[in-house]
Design an enzyme around this catalytic site. Sequence first.
Site, PDB file in Angstrom:
ATOM      1  N   HIS A 129       1.046  -1.477  -0.259  1.00  0.00           N
ATOM      2  CA  HIS A 129      -0.018   0.259  -0.023  1.00  0.00           C
ATOM      3  C   HIS A 129       1.540   0.926  -0.303  1.00  0.00           C
ATOM      4  O   HIS A 129       1.060   1.110   0.563  1.00  0.00           O
ATOM      5  CB  HIS A 129      -1.266   0.399   0.847  1.00  0.00           C
ATOM      6  CG  HIS A 129      -2.388  -1.402   1.271  1.00  0.00           C
ATOM      7  ND1 HIS A 129      -3.471  -1.210   2.071  1.00  0.00           N
ATOM      8  CD2 HIS A 129      -2.149  -2.028   0.442  1.00  0.00           C
ATOM      9  CE1 HIS A 129      -4.081  -1.261   1.918  1.00  0.00           C
ATOM     10  NE2 HIS A 129      -3.284  -2.916   0.513  1.00  0.00           N
TER      11      HIS A 129
ATOM     12  N   TYR B 233      -9.294   5.592   6.866  1.00  0.00           N
ATOM     13  CA  TYR B 233      -9.928   5.561   8.086  1.00  0.00           C
ATOM     14  C   TYR B 233     -10.694   6.272   8.175  1.00  0.00           C
ATOM     15  O   TYR B 233     -10.901   7.235   7.815  1.00  0.00           O
ATOM     16  CB  TYR B 233      -8.844   5.985   8.700  1.00  0.00           C
ATOM     17  CG  TYR B 233      -7.559   5.293   9.871  1.00  0.00           C
ATOM     18  CD1 TYR B 233      -7.762   5.083  10.478  1.00  0.00           C
ATOM     19  CD2 TYR B 233      -6.753   4.861   8.222  1.00  0.00           C
ATOM     20  CE1 TYR B 233      -6.137   3.588  11.219  1.00  0.00           C
ATOM     21  CE2 TYR B 233      -5.722   3.950   8.723  1.00  0.00           C
ATOM     22  CZ  TYR B 233      -5.550   3.361  10.295  1.00  0.00           C
ATOM     23  OH  TYR B 233      -4.732   2.338  10.803  1.00  0.00           O
TER      24      TYR B 233
ATOM     25  N   PRO C 108      -4.741  -0.716  17.996  1.00  0.00           N
ATOM     26  CA  PRO C 108      -4.306  -0.648  16.909  1.00  0.00           C
ATOM     27  C   PRO C 108      -4.464   0.562  15.717  1.00  0.00           C
ATOM     28  O   PRO C 108      -4.618   0.140  14.629  1.00  0.00           O
ATOM     29  CB  PRO C 108      -5.755  -1.704  16.784  1.00  0.00           C
ATOM     30  CG  PRO C 108      -6.540  -1.977  17.656  1.00  0.00           C
ATOM     31  CD  PRO C 108      -5.929  -0.844  18.914  1.00  0.00           C
TER      32      PRO C 108
ATOM     33  N   TYR D 250       3.585   6.753  10.128  1.00  0.00           N
ATOM     34  CA  TYR D 250       2.599   5.403   9.697  1.00  0.00           C
ATOM     35  C   TYR D 250       3.857   4.066   8.823  1.00  0.00           C
ATOM     36  O   TYR D 250       3.033   3.032   8.835  1.00  0.00           O
ATOM     37  CB  TYR D 250       1.315   5.920   8.066  1.00  0.00           C
ATOM     38  CG  TYR D 250       0.150   4.801   8.389  1.00  0.00           C
ATOM     39  CD1 TYR D 250      -0.607   5.414   9.260  1.00  0.00           C
ATOM     40  CD2 TYR D 250       0.060   3.628   7.782  1.00  0.00           C
ATOM     41  CE1 TYR D 250      -2.083   4.150   9.079  1.00  0.00           C
ATOM     42  CE2 TYR D 250      -0.749   2.640   7.921  1.00  0.00           C
ATOM     43  CZ  TYR D 250      -1.737   2.906   8.364  1.00  0.00           C
ATOM     44  OH  TYR D 250      -3.307   2.161   8.160  1.00  0.00           O
TER      45      TYR D 250
END
Length: 399
Positions: A75, A204, A295, A387
């Site tokens: 990704h 998200y 998480p 990230y």
Amino acid sequence: MKQIRTQVGIIGAGPAGLTLAHWLKQQGIESVIIEHRSRDYVQARVRAGLLEQNTVDILKDLGLADRLVREGHAHHGVYLSFDGERIRVPFDTYTGGRHITIYGQQEVVKDLTDAWLAGGNTLLFEAPARQIADYDTKQPKIYFEHEGEEGVVTCDFVAACDGFHGIGRKTMPKNSYNEYSITYPFSWLGILANVAPSSEELIYAYHERGFALHSLRSSTVSRLYIQVENEDHIDNWTDDQIWEELSVRLGTPGWQLHSGPIFEKSITPMRSYLIDNMQIGRLFLAGDAAHIVPPTGGKGLNLAIADVKHLVDGFVEYYRQHSYRGLEHYTQTALRRIWRAQDFSNFMTTLFHKQDDHGSFQYRLQRAKFDYIRMSDAYAATIAENYVGLPFDALTRFP
């Protein structure tokens, strides 16, 4: 009594323990692993599925990433939604080509377990550690049980990679560390479903009805979550209700969520936890034994592998140069990344979860952050580099 002698005794056959064992072997250092649970149980545990660039690079360097490369999903960005407005943060643009890979933690464990046993190495399943003794001497011992027989591992060092409830942290004297924790006032209801992902990258989403996340495990299995109350129970949610709620919370104009058969449901509490000392004598903690992150940032497994990296550095320095310096500074080195990951995980959690009424002060702060991500390359870059995982040298460039 079974008598085992090795250089590093490892408790726990999760990603941390297995990676540590493989890495030590590559460096010519012997180890054995004992694991409380059965092999089937360990390999069936559904956990995180997001691997940072660092983690993938390590597994490749160890020669353990063949299936990961074939089946993992790279990704190069992430979608962020707020009240139905969606933006994309491109990792490549802000990190020089670093990215994440989606590959289930249980698949990592299978790959590492198969390779370890195929090499004729020692891994005892259903072998609970009962006591860690003499960790303040040059010959610490792990007392365990296996197949109805008592055993002991005598070693130079003990690496406790045995999770939050393991014996590793329980062996540490209470006055040897401080605890830091946050328990969030919400949980995640997560599902696995036999349906192709509705997005090529993670989503998200903040919604006035609560947070939602669209993820995946493969090209045919989707992983999705919704925010629920801590007291909620999966029996309160039918499959149709879950899909309807996901569709509402993730919805944006022109985009459609695909639904399919749900084959697993679970509720996960959201919490942050860490201790500020991960070693005593010749006992060292790694992974969930020393820290837990919510998480939301995908940091749990990756932090465990980072701990292993620092441990390996210390062990190699000890055995090759007869220097204890790296091991002495293990906690200090590891905590820099741990606190960074705690901060990022908290940031992502507080940004996208409903915490107060729509239109409240808290909501408007969340809205302001989202708007800033949309307008500021610098803010978007901060999210991207955290990230995908900061390079290891990035956190050692200061005293």
